[in-house]
Design a protein around this motif. Sequence first.
Motif, PDB file in Angstrom:
ATOM      1  N   UNK A   1     -59.857   0.650  22.605  1.00  0.00           N
ATOM      2  CA  UNK A   1     -58.256   0.712  22.578  1.00  0.00           C
ATOM      3  C   UNK A   1     -58.151  -0.158  21.689  1.00  0.00           C
ATOM      4  N   UNK A   2     -57.288   0.173  20.677  1.00  0.00           N
ATOM      5  CA  UNK A   2     -56.739  -0.755  19.426  1.00  0.00           C
ATOM      6  C   UNK A   2     -55.243  -0.932  19.819  1.00  0.00           C
ATOM      7  N   UNK A   3     -54.819  -2.280  19.552  1.00  0.00           N
ATOM      8  CA  UNK A   3     -53.278  -2.667  19.583  1.00  0.00           C
ATOM      9  C   UNK A   3     -52.970  -3.187  18.290  1.00  0.00           C
ATOM     10  N   UNK A   4     -51.759  -2.538  17.771  1.00  0.00           N
ATOM     11  CA  UNK A   4     -51.100  -3.098  16.433  1.00  0.00           C
ATOM     12  C   UNK A   4     -49.555  -3.337  16.554  1.00  0.00           C
ATOM     13  N   UNK A   5     -49.197  -4.195  15.917  1.00  0.00           N
ATOM     14  CA  UNK A   5     -47.766  -4.452  15.939  1.00  0.00           C
ATOM     15  C   UNK A   5     -47.057  -3.529  15.083  1.00  0.00           C
TER      16      UNK A   5
ATOM     17  N   UNK B   1     -50.636   0.957  21.595  1.00  0.00           N
ATOM     18  CA  UNK B   1     -52.027   0.902  21.909  1.00  0.00           C
ATOM     19  C   UNK B   1     -52.252   2.249  21.657  1.00  0.00           C
ATOM     20  N   UNK B   2     -53.587   2.387  21.040  1.00  0.00           N
ATOM     21  CA  UNK B   2     -54.069   3.895  20.810  1.00  0.00           C
ATOM     22  C   UNK B   2     -55.352   3.706  20.978  1.00  0.00           C
ATOM     23  N   UNK B   3     -56.070   4.985  21.212  1.00  0.00           N
ATOM     24  CA  UNK B   3     -57.573   5.002  21.443  1.00  0.00           C
ATOM     25  C   UNK B   3     -58.362   5.152  20.172  1.00  0.00           C
TER      26      UNK B   3
ATOM     27  N   UNK C   1     -51.450   5.816  23.427  1.00  0.00           N
ATOM     28  CA  UNK C   1     -51.867   5.589  24.863  1.00  0.00           C
ATOM     29  C   UNK C   1     -50.918   4.829  25.428  1.00  0.00           C
ATOM     30  N   UNK C   2     -50.125   3.729  25.033  1.00  0.00           N
ATOM     31  CA  UNK C   2     -49.258   2.976  25.858  1.00  0.00           C
ATOM     32  C   UNK C   2     -48.435   1.978  24.788  1.00  0.00           C
ATOM     33  N   UNK C   3     -47.291   1.480  24.943  1.00  0.00           N
ATOM     34  CA  UNK C   3     -46.610   0.531  24.331  1.00  0.00           C
ATOM     35  C   UNK C   3     -45.992  -0.499  24.864  1.00  0.00           C
ATOM     36  N   UNK C   4     -45.536  -1.656  24.296  1.00  0.00           N
ATOM     37  CA  UNK C   4     -44.968  -2.549  25.052  1.00  0.00           C
ATOM     38  C   UNK C   4     -43.828  -3.176  23.773  1.00  0.00           C
TER      39      UNK C   4
ATOM     40  N   UNK D   1     -45.273  10.639  26.530  1.00  0.00           N
ATOM     41  CA  UNK D   1     -46.549  10.734  26.581  1.00  0.00           C
ATOM     42  C   UNK D   1     -47.378  10.680  25.374  1.00  0.00           C
ATOM     43  N   UNK D   2     -46.502  11.353  24.273  1.00  0.00           N
ATOM     44  CA  UNK D   2     -47.224  11.472  22.985  1.00  0.00           C
ATOM     45  C   UNK D   2     -46.740  10.371  21.955  1.00  0.00           C
ATOM     46  N   UNK D   3     -45.853   9.528  22.219  1.00  0.00           N
ATOM     47  CA  UNK D   3     -45.150   8.532  21.083  1.00  0.00           C
ATOM     48  C   UNK D   3     -44.578   7.413  21.570  1.00  0.00           C
ATOM     49  N   UNK D   4     -44.713   6.269  20.651  1.00  0.00           N
ATOM     50  CA  UNK D   4     -43.806   5.164  21.210  1.00  0.00           C
ATOM     51  C   UNK D   4     -42.327   5.255  20.830  1.00  0.00           C
ATOM     52  N   UNK D   5     -41.758   5.298  21.883  1.00  0.00           N
ATOM     53  CA  UNK D   5     -40.156   5.161  21.747  1.00  0.00           C
ATOM     54  C   UNK D   5     -39.592   4.050  22.135  1.00  0.00           C
ATOM     55  N   UNK D   6     -38.493   3.670  21.617  1.00  0.00           N
ATOM     56  CA  UNK D   6     -37.592   2.425  22.179  1.00  0.00           C
ATOM     57  C   UNK D   6     -36.202   2.745  22.214  1.00  0.00           C
TER      58      UNK D   6
END
Length: 79
Positions: free
Chosen positions: A4-8, A25-27, A33-36, A48-53
């Motif tokens: 897994x890879x995390x980027x800002x 977070x991406x595979x 896969x996830x976001x914060x 489930x498919x894209x980071x949204x805020x």
Amino acid sequence: MTEKFTKGETHGCIVCGRLYQMFVVTDANGKFTDAMVMSAGGRLVRNPTRPLVACEGHAGAEIEAAVARAYGSQEEDED
């Protein structure tokens, strides 16, 4: 175990466009896969498919309408 890879990243509120900082977070294949949300006043919109805020002040119905307007209606997957 999958890598897994995390980027800002910077993302805009799905309703009004206000900018928020997120960790995404991406595979290994680059699939989301996830976001914060790291910025104050923002909340993650589950997708489930894209980071949204969205801003914490927007109502659920407002957010759902904005997502439907931008990406079409989101159908729930049956597991």
